[in-house]
Write a protein that holds these residues in place. Sequence first.
Motif, PDB file in Angstrom:
ATOM      1  N   SER A  33     -27.103 -17.090   1.758  1.00 48.27           N
ATOM      2  CA  SER A  33     -25.495 -18.315   2.311  1.00 48.27           C
ATOM      3  C   SER A  33     -26.077 -19.393   1.962  1.00 48.27           C
ATOM      4  O   SER A  33     -27.257 -19.384   2.285  1.00 48.27           O
ATOM      5  N   PHE A  34     -25.036 -20.293   2.199  1.00 48.01           N
ATOM      6  CA  PHE A  34     -25.572 -21.806   2.486  1.00 48.01           C
ATOM      7  C   PHE A  34     -24.291 -22.426   3.344  1.00 48.01           C
ATOM      8  O   PHE A  34     -23.450 -21.472   3.444  1.00 48.01           O
ATOM      9  N   GLU A  35     -25.085 -23.454   3.679  1.00 50.58           N
ATOM     10  CA  GLU A  35     -24.166 -23.857   5.307  1.00 50.58           C
ATOM     11  C   GLU A  35     -23.662 -24.888   4.057  1.00 50.58           C
ATOM     12  O   GLU A  35     -23.649 -25.694   3.288  1.00 50.58           O
ATOM     13  N   ALA A  36     -22.197 -24.289   4.477  1.00 46.35           N
ATOM     14  CA  ALA A  36     -21.148 -26.228   3.664  1.00 46.35           C
ATOM     15  C   ALA A  36     -19.951 -25.716   4.067  1.00 46.35           C
ATOM     16  O   ALA A  36     -19.326 -24.580   4.671  1.00 46.35           O
ATOM     17  N   ALA A  40     -21.685 -30.748   1.146  1.00 48.47           N
ATOM     18  CA  ALA A  40     -23.407 -30.504   0.222  1.00 48.47           C
ATOM     19  C   ALA A  40     -23.442 -29.341   1.058  1.00 48.47           C
ATOM     20  O   ALA A  40     -23.160 -28.309   1.804  1.00 48.47           O
ATOM     21  N   GLY A  77     -27.079 -26.377   2.372  1.00 50.78           N
ATOM     22  CA  GLY A  77     -28.271 -26.498   2.645  1.00 50.78           C
ATOM     23  C   GLY A  77     -29.114 -25.206   2.607  1.00 50.78           C
ATOM     24  O   GLY A  77     -27.213 -24.425   3.901  1.00 50.78           O
TER      25      GLY A  77
END
Lengths: 488, 385
Positions: A172-175, B229, B231
């Motif tokens: 997963s990505f933090e966004a 963005a 991360g």
Amino acid sequence: MTGLRIRIDKYLESDGTRPPLVPAKIYSIDPSAGSSASTRSSHHESIPISHRPEDAIFIKLGAGDYYVETVLPDGEVLSDSFSLTAEQTSELVLRAERSPHEWLSWQSLVGNVSSSAPPAQAKSTRATKTSRSGKKKVTQSREGMRDASRNAAGSASETAVEPTRHAKGALSFEAVASESFERPEVSIGMPIRVVAVKEPASIAIEASSASAWEWLGGLAGDSAANLVATLSQGRPTLDVATFKSDGNQAVYRITLRPSSSAAFHVSSGDDANTSRHFALVPHLRWVELIALPMPWNVIRSGREASIEIVTRQVYEENDFCASATARDEDLGPLLGYLSSGLLPTVRDLAETARDMLFRKWENPYAACAGGYALVGTARAAEDREWHDWIRTLMNRFPDIPDGAIQWAQLRLKTRRTQADIEEARTALKLAYRRGLPFYSMGIRLLTEGLEWLSRDDPEAAEMMKNVRRVAWRTNFQQPFTILRIGGA
Amino acid sequence: MDATVYSKKVKGAATHALVIGVGSYLHLPGGQGKKLPNSWGMRQLSSPPASARAVARWLIENYQHSSKALATVSLLLSDAKSQEFSYLDGKAEKTWKAPLANMAELKAAVNAWHTRGNTSPDNLLLFYFCGHGIAALPDLALLLADFGADQLAPLDGALNFRLFRQNMDECAAREQCYFVDACRVGSELLIKNAGFAGLPVIQNTGALNVSGRIRQMPVFYSTMAGAPAYGKPGKPSLFTTALLEGLAGAGCEEPQPGQWQVQTTFLHHALNRLMREGSERLAVPQTQINPADDLTLIELNSVRNPQVPVVVTCSPNDANGKATLRCESGALKERRAPTKGSWRLQLPVGEYDFAAEFKTQLFKSTRKKFLIRPAFQTVSLEVKS
């Protein structure tokens, strides 16, 4: 003769003129440097963008090993190495990404549309986003990232670290993703409207005492049709049909005067009372308003280049759908570099054409772009010859607010005496009264300049508030001014 | 609390860095403090503290400048797990406790950073922020750990980046480089407050410019306006990873033969390439494109041996799964066993032999020389079947 014939292979629809040139750097590789490939010298060249082999240019070079590198207006970096032997000419073709369609070639060149991926799967371009609500499951390749600082000199570093896995077994990505409405917001292929105005400041309703800024910033409406009607009220308007469309994107080409290119000309012949034109691109609930820099004259040939607008489908309420560029083989690439933020490159391109731009004033709109770059890259807080060009742009072209904005910026940046500040004050207020700048950068700089003054100038403070409300509606990813009118 | 985590006496002009990473937000969901009634979709982050540590550590351990040596690095963190920061000083590891990245500490850190920069117009200032950002362009609020501490004035815990950068013109240092690794998603909060985007920390006093020089102040954003963005949890972000690769070599120019220097204009090209490649490789939901404002040429660090990111692939791509890929130059010999997808390396500048070797009859082995130079190279080995 020893040399290189070189071109960048990228299809560009021709308006019957020369291919555009972009700056490149050629490095001579030091033969004594061995595999380290250190250079001995470098020099700058301009190389053509063309799909036709006969458009390659010849560069005279000595025998040896070389490396060439260039950055296209859309940000693509091309590079290659080559060798030359004495008394031989070599050929080098740098292959750029292809445009998705031939009729989108200019938009692709300046970075307004992405490369040849099908539109439905195309990656984000500058003007739009394709975010999704919530998280998305992704699969990860085996190649992760290692801290770059750990590399020993002379060794390769292979990145093969397994990425961290999320608790649920998927990456997963933090966004923070905003909500998507997942419905088309634009009717692709419908005509757009071009509105002619008498004076730039009077884009507001004539009966109102509000400035163009106040009026545009506060304009609301529940349908694009109502907004178009309001903006068009009492003014000459023309519907511009699509030049080409594929259902997801559509292109419109506009000139002021009749031309040999297949563009829609908007001049009615009675131009004495008209100083500016705006294009209106309707969404479901709001309208995009584009400041049209017309006539855009190609400086070497004198012909008028068409302003090309592309609209694309968007699925989020506040996404911009329109982009604009000028099909100018001399200075069109400059617009792509401007929206990339590459001010030094814009400045260099403008300076190669300084006579035509800043002395003969063949194209004041292109001169504006050069002016932004000259002011933006200035280093010395002392008078230079080009400062006069900026002042002339302000004084000689009252229909172009950008010149006054640039003059004010220059004075605020140098700010050697109180007189500089007062000149900036006068210029900023003049720019405000002249109406919308042609370039989005002008709106940002106008906001900043007025804000700088506003701490002890109530009039500047009031102006700044009005400009800011329009700035919120501006697409700063595009070089020309494009506003969202109406809607949220 | 002093935010300085690194200090070295430098004669003459120097580089001073201020690095901020905010992941733990006290008043957003999951935070330790009283929750804001409306969090606008924002939540806790773990990538920003890792990103900020990576940047600070890289600067201390690697940054070299021919005329403006690194003199100070200040670091502010907001990390739910630990405020500790470590780096190598020679062979010894040094550990510091970084102050919390809230408004009070930010003011003190900015004050010190401004004072250091103010000693000479030749100084170079670096600013890096990673955390939440909300925007109503051209205004951008960078959210600190105490965003929302005052529920009636949540933006008192935010840095008004545009005004902050604008007002830094009154600092004598004529070269200032800003890196903002934050979302710039549109925010009703800023619009409802008539453009108030937090505190500028540095105020405009109307001071004249007596230096005779115009400030150069490029800013690199990690994402386009209105876009998120990305991360990975607990790891440096996509942009920060690209930035560090850029500083380590991808952003290098060779102004004199054999002398490599990171320049802001070239760094921009490198970041562009690296972000696009990184977005594709990591399959982020949306390609992350990084714009810049006021991009002028500033010479950043010099690099003795630039490391160039390289992607090696067969053409057609399908052949990768059958190919042993090799990269050789002198003593350097690297290989990758048959694997789907491309092979990503970092190589020093130079000329290399690349090869794709096959045991299968499906494809013919091939070999080719490539010159590897910044910013980023794609080595495509055309294989015939």
